[in-house]
Design a protein around this motif. Structure first.
Motif, mmCIF file in Angstrom:
data_model
loop_
_atom_site.group_PDB
_atom_site.id
_atom_site.type_symbol
_atom_site.label_atom_id
_atom_site.label_comp_id
_atom_site.label_asym_id
_atom_site.label_seq_id
_atom_site.Cartn_x
_atom_site.Cartn_y
_atom_site.Cartn_z
ATOM 1 N N ILE A 1 -5.978 3.698 -5.763
ATOM 2 C CA ILE A 1 -7.082 4.428 -6.406
ATOM 3 C C ILE A 1 -7.948 3.438 -7.200
ATOM 4 C CG2 ILE A 1 -7.655 6.193 -8.098
ATOM 5 C CD1 ILE A 1 -5.056 7.593 -7.361
ATOM 6 N N ILE A 2 -7.275 2.594 -7.972
ATOM 7 C CA ILE A 2 -8.028 1.626 -8.780
ATOM 8 C C ILE A 2 -8.846 0.713 -7.878
ATOM 9 C CG2 ILE A 2 -7.797 -0.294 -10.399
ATOM 10 C CD1 ILE A 2 -5.310 1.056 -11.483
ATOM 11 N N PHE A 3 -8.207 0.286 -6.777
ATOM 12 C CA PHE A 3 -8.939 -0.599 -5.862
ATOM 13 C C PHE A 3 -10.192 0.073 -5.338
ATOM 14 C CE2 PHE A 3 -9.957 -1.606 -1.454
ATOM 15 C CZ PHE A 3 -10.333 -2.928 -1.611
ATOM 16 N N TYR A 4 -10.048 1.334 -4.882
ATOM 17 C CA TYR A 4 -11.222 1.981 -4.296
ATOM 18 C C TYR A 4 -12.294 2.235 -5.330
ATOM 19 C CZ TYR A 4 -9.222 2.430 0.299
ATOM 20 O OH TYR A 4 -8.735 2.133 1.525
ATOM 21 N N VAL A 5 -11.885 2.539 -6.561
ATOM 22 C CA VAL A 5 -12.881 2.740 -7.616
ATOM 23 C C VAL A 5 -13.681 1.455 -7.835
ATOM 24 C CG1 VAL A 5 -13.172 3.086 -10.080
ATOM 25 C CG2 VAL A 5 -11.688 4.606 -8.794
ATOM 26 N N PHE A 6 -12.967 0.345 -8.016
ATOM 27 C CA PHE A 6 -13.675 -0.899 -8.302
ATOM 28 C C PHE A 6 -14.477 -1.376 -7.087
ATOM 29 C CE2 PHE A 6 -10.836 -1.345 -11.960
ATOM 30 C CZ PHE A 6 -11.791 -1.667 -12.896
ATOM 31 N N ALA A 7 -13.906 -1.198 -5.880
ATOM 32 C CA ALA A 7 -14.622 -1.624 -4.681
ATOM 33 C C ALA A 7 -15.910 -0.817 -4.523
ATOM 34 C CB ALA A 7 -13.723 -1.452 -3.462
ATOM 35 N N ALA A 8 -15.804 0.504 -4.741
ATOM 36 C CA ALA A 8 -16.987 1.356 -4.614
ATOM 37 C C ALA A 8 -18.034 0.958 -5.652
ATOM 38 C CB ALA A 8 -16.596 2.821 -4.783
ATOM 39 N N LEU A 9 -17.571 0.679 -6.872
ATOM 40 C CA LEU A 9 -18.507 0.296 -7.925
ATOM 41 C C LEU A 9 -19.215 -1.009 -7.569
ATOM 42 C CD1 LEU A 9 -16.638 1.129 -11.237
ATOM 43 C CD2 LEU A 9 -18.638 2.233 -10.273
ATOM 44 N N SER A 10 -18.463 -1.966 -7.015
ATOM 45 C CA SER A 10 -19.106 -3.251 -6.722
ATOM 46 C C SER A 10 -20.081 -3.101 -5.556
ATOM 47 C CB SER A 10 -18.071 -4.343 -6.456
ATOM 48 O OG SER A 10 -17.321 -4.029 -5.334
ATOM 49 N N VAL A 11 -19.748 -2.258 -4.571
ATOM 50 C CA VAL A 11 -20.687 -2.046 -3.463
ATOM 51 C C VAL A 11 -21.951 -1.348 -3.972
ATOM 52 C CG1 VAL A 11 -21.060 -0.765 -1.330
ATOM 53 C CG2 VAL A 11 -18.940 -2.009 -1.671
ATOM 54 N N SER B 1 -16.151 -6.707 -9.337
ATOM 55 C CA SER B 1 -15.322 -7.562 -8.474
ATOM 56 C C SER B 1 -14.238 -8.251 -9.285
ATOM 57 C CB SER B 1 -16.148 -8.583 -7.692
ATOM 58 O OG SER B 1 -17.407 -8.737 -8.221
ATOM 59 N N ALA B 2 -14.510 -8.508 -10.572
ATOM 60 C CA ALA B 2 -13.446 -9.061 -11.416
ATOM 61 C C ALA B 2 -12.278 -8.080 -11.485
ATOM 62 C CB ALA B 2 -13.986 -9.356 -12.809
ATOM 63 N N GLY B 3 -12.609 -6.776 -11.531
ATOM 64 C CA GLY B 3 -11.546 -5.778 -11.524
ATOM 65 C C GLY B 3 -10.710 -5.842 -10.259
ATOM 66 N N VAL B 4 -11.389 -6.011 -9.120
ATOM 67 C CA VAL B 4 -10.658 -6.118 -7.848
ATOM 68 C C VAL B 4 -9.767 -7.355 -7.855
ATOM 69 C CG1 VAL B 4 -10.905 -6.387 -5.369
ATOM 70 C CG2 VAL B 4 -12.432 -4.862 -6.599
#
Lengths: 365, 199
Positions: free
Chosen positions: B6-16, B42-45
């Motif tokens: 979930i965290i990955f998709y949140v941060f990935a979506a935010l960076s996109v 992307s730092a979050g990812v």
């Protein structure tokens, strides 16, 4: 009643439990911090008043008693909350309101890794020092965005000055921190404190004295405090980057400035004065720390951290009452041509001291 | 789905989202701020990849220093948007070609054998210090490439400063050393003269 709470708590999923606990911990840090900020403004006015032979605030008290004006910060806060937030006509509305948030966010977020005593730390992460450096470097955006979004000459000038100043002094600050992490052998703030164990003479302020001075002076510059407060410069650019702000939006900038002051004071205490360690260690016999109440007060604990932080905060106020403002080019000269070379040279000296295993600081490893 | 996903998709979506806004938003200052936002996401990812040192350095260097200078320049410039858009159609074919080439390269790289469907490596134990491991590798195995990269950067810095360095005549400088060295007798001359009589 109690059982009911326990049952309710156990019914909550584990992930939510963690989140709730972390939120409570954050509140436990931020609430006292905000109270400290409020009373730091009071202390500032009282201390500078005393230095200039004035009374300082002495009217607003509680319940009909004046109490040396102790109610003043509360009254100020209430006043600011009820004032209108004026948004200038040509301002970029979204960014104008975002800027104060960007200013205070990093000032509070950095507290996550600050160890208050041996066990009391929100996030005991491995790269704590780097985290602090990274998070505090974000604070400059609040200033720059505020200056740009206000659509005002003075604000933009203040933002430019402040941005250049913060970026410049961050380098000297970063190099000073490299010295600390070399001496402590770790990036974790807790380990850095533990590396200083053994009394006043074991703290890092002696082997890292130039870095200690440079770090604290850079910290004053980073927080835009006198004598480096050209970003505000009341006499030349009115109030610099926050000239267009009013009410709570202004107050948030104010809170951020004071929260940053407390943060850098605390960090200086942790990195150079041994954080929560007791200065009496090594001076008193071990049995003295075993005495019931007094032993706990004499020994290591959060109270020493608070006392050391308060000492540096007092220095902030003292500087403001004492020094005239630096001229802008002199600030830049001090940062780039004096501090950075000294820190680089002293890093070599620290390296030699570590290699030589100089007692009492570097003979352990 | 675990919490990490979930965290990955949140941060990935935010960076996109941030990256898309960088190239679509009209105001250049806002574009720069969205770039900052993208770096953050992307730092979050990266933290999720257990690369906390790189993530923090990304924030420290790019967000804290590089983008601040970018923002400075962008704020100072008065960028004419109409002029920027004038060549849009003319350069469109080149842009499309570059985009396609880039997409093909990415697909070959990410979708190929290297990033195919193998299981993620087991998470390293908590006591392994990311920073320590990176430092050890950089200063032992890769010490020469590391130092050479550093020297190349230094050359670039020196060159950039040398390019902009120019001497102007008629500019008044202050020399702090001389200012500090001034003594009273350099500036003040005491004169012994009788006071005038009041008429």
């Amino acid at each position: 009643m109690m059982d009911w709470f326990v049952e309710l708590w156990q019914a909550v999923p584990l992930g939510v439990q963690t989140v709730v606990i972390i939120l409570l911990q954050i509140i436990a840090i931020v609430l006292p911090l905000m109270l400290c900020v409020a009373y730091l403004t009071y202390a500032e006015r009282k201390v500078i008043g005393a230095m200039q032979i004035r009374m300082g605030p002495n009217r607003v008290g509680f319940f009909g008693h004046r109490l040396w004006g102790l109610g003043q910060p509360i009254a100020d806060a209430v006043k600011l909350m009820f004032k209108e937030i004026v948004i200038p006509a040509g301002a970029n509305r979204g960014l104008f309101l975002l800027a104060p948030v960007l200013s205070i966010g990093p000032a509070l977020a950095a507290w996550a890794v600050v160890p208050f005593d041996a066990h009391l730390v929100l996030a005991d992460i491995d790269a704590g020092l780097l985290y602090v450096l990274a998070v505090t470097s974000i604070g400059v955006y609040g200033v720059i965005i505020a200056g740009w979004a206000s659509n005002s000459k003075y604000a933009l000038l203040g933002a430019m000055r402040s941005g250049a100043q913060i970026v410049s002094y961050e380098i000297a600050m970063g190099f000073a921190l490299v010295g600390v992490l070399m001496a402590g052998g770790s990036l974790n703030l807790g380990s850095i404190v533990r590396a200083q164990e053994g009394g006043v003479l074991h703290w890092f302020w002696i082997p890292l004295l130039p870095l200690f001075v440079i770090y604290f002076v850079s910290a004053v510059a980073e927080t835009n405090r006198a004598p480096f407060d050209v970003a505000e410069g009341e006499s030349e650019i009115v109030a610099g980057f926050h000239v267009e702000y009013s009410g709570m939006a202004f107050a948030v900038f104010f809170l951020a400035e004071y929260a940053n002051m407390i943060l850098v004071s605390g960090l200086t205490a942790i990195m150079f004065l041994g954080g929560w360690l007791s200065p009496l260690q090594g001076l008193l016999p071990e049995s003295a720390f075993g005495v019931p109440v007094i032993g706990a007060l004499l020994g290591d604990g959060i109270h020493w951290f608070i006392i050391k932080t308060a000492f540096f905060l007092f220095l902030f106020l003292w500087f403001r009452a004492t020094f005239p403002r630096y001229r802008y080019d002199q600030i830049m000269r001090l940062g780039w041509k004096i501090f950075i070379p000294i820190t680089i040279v002293w890093l070599l000296v620290v390296g030699v001291m570590i290699l030589a295993g100089l007692p009492p600081w570097f003979d352990g490893a | 789905m675990g919490i990490e996903k979930i965290i990955f998709y949140v941060f990935a979506a935010l960076s996109v989202y941030g990256a898309l806004m960088v190239i679509t938003v009209r105001n250049p200052v806002k574009a720069a701020l969205y770039l900052v936002f993208t770096f953050f996401a992307s730092a979050g990812v990266w933290i999720l990849l257990e690369a906390e040192f790189l993530a923090i350095v990304l924030v420290l260097v790019y967000v804290g220093a590089v983008m601040v200078l970018f923002l400075f320049v962008v704020m100072m410039l008065d960028i004419n948007l109409a002029q920027l858009r004038a060549g849009f159609v003319r350069y469109l074919p080149v842009g499309v070609a570059v985009a396609v080439a880039f997409a093909v390269m990415l697909i070959m790289l990410v979708g190929g054998d290297w990033f195919g469907g193998f299981a993620p490596p087991p998470p390293s134990p908590a006591e392994v210090s990311n920073t320590r491991e990176l430092g050890r590798l950089l200063y032992t195995v890769y010490v020469y490439p590391f130092e050479i990269a550093a020297v190349i950067l230094l050359v670039a810095i020196v060159a950039a400063i040398a390019l902009t360095l120019r001497r102007r005549s008629g500019v008044k400088y202050q020399t702090p050393g001389q200012q500090i060295a001034v003594r009273r007798q350099d500036r003040i001359r005491m004169i012994d003269m009788p006071s005038e009589e009041r008429k």
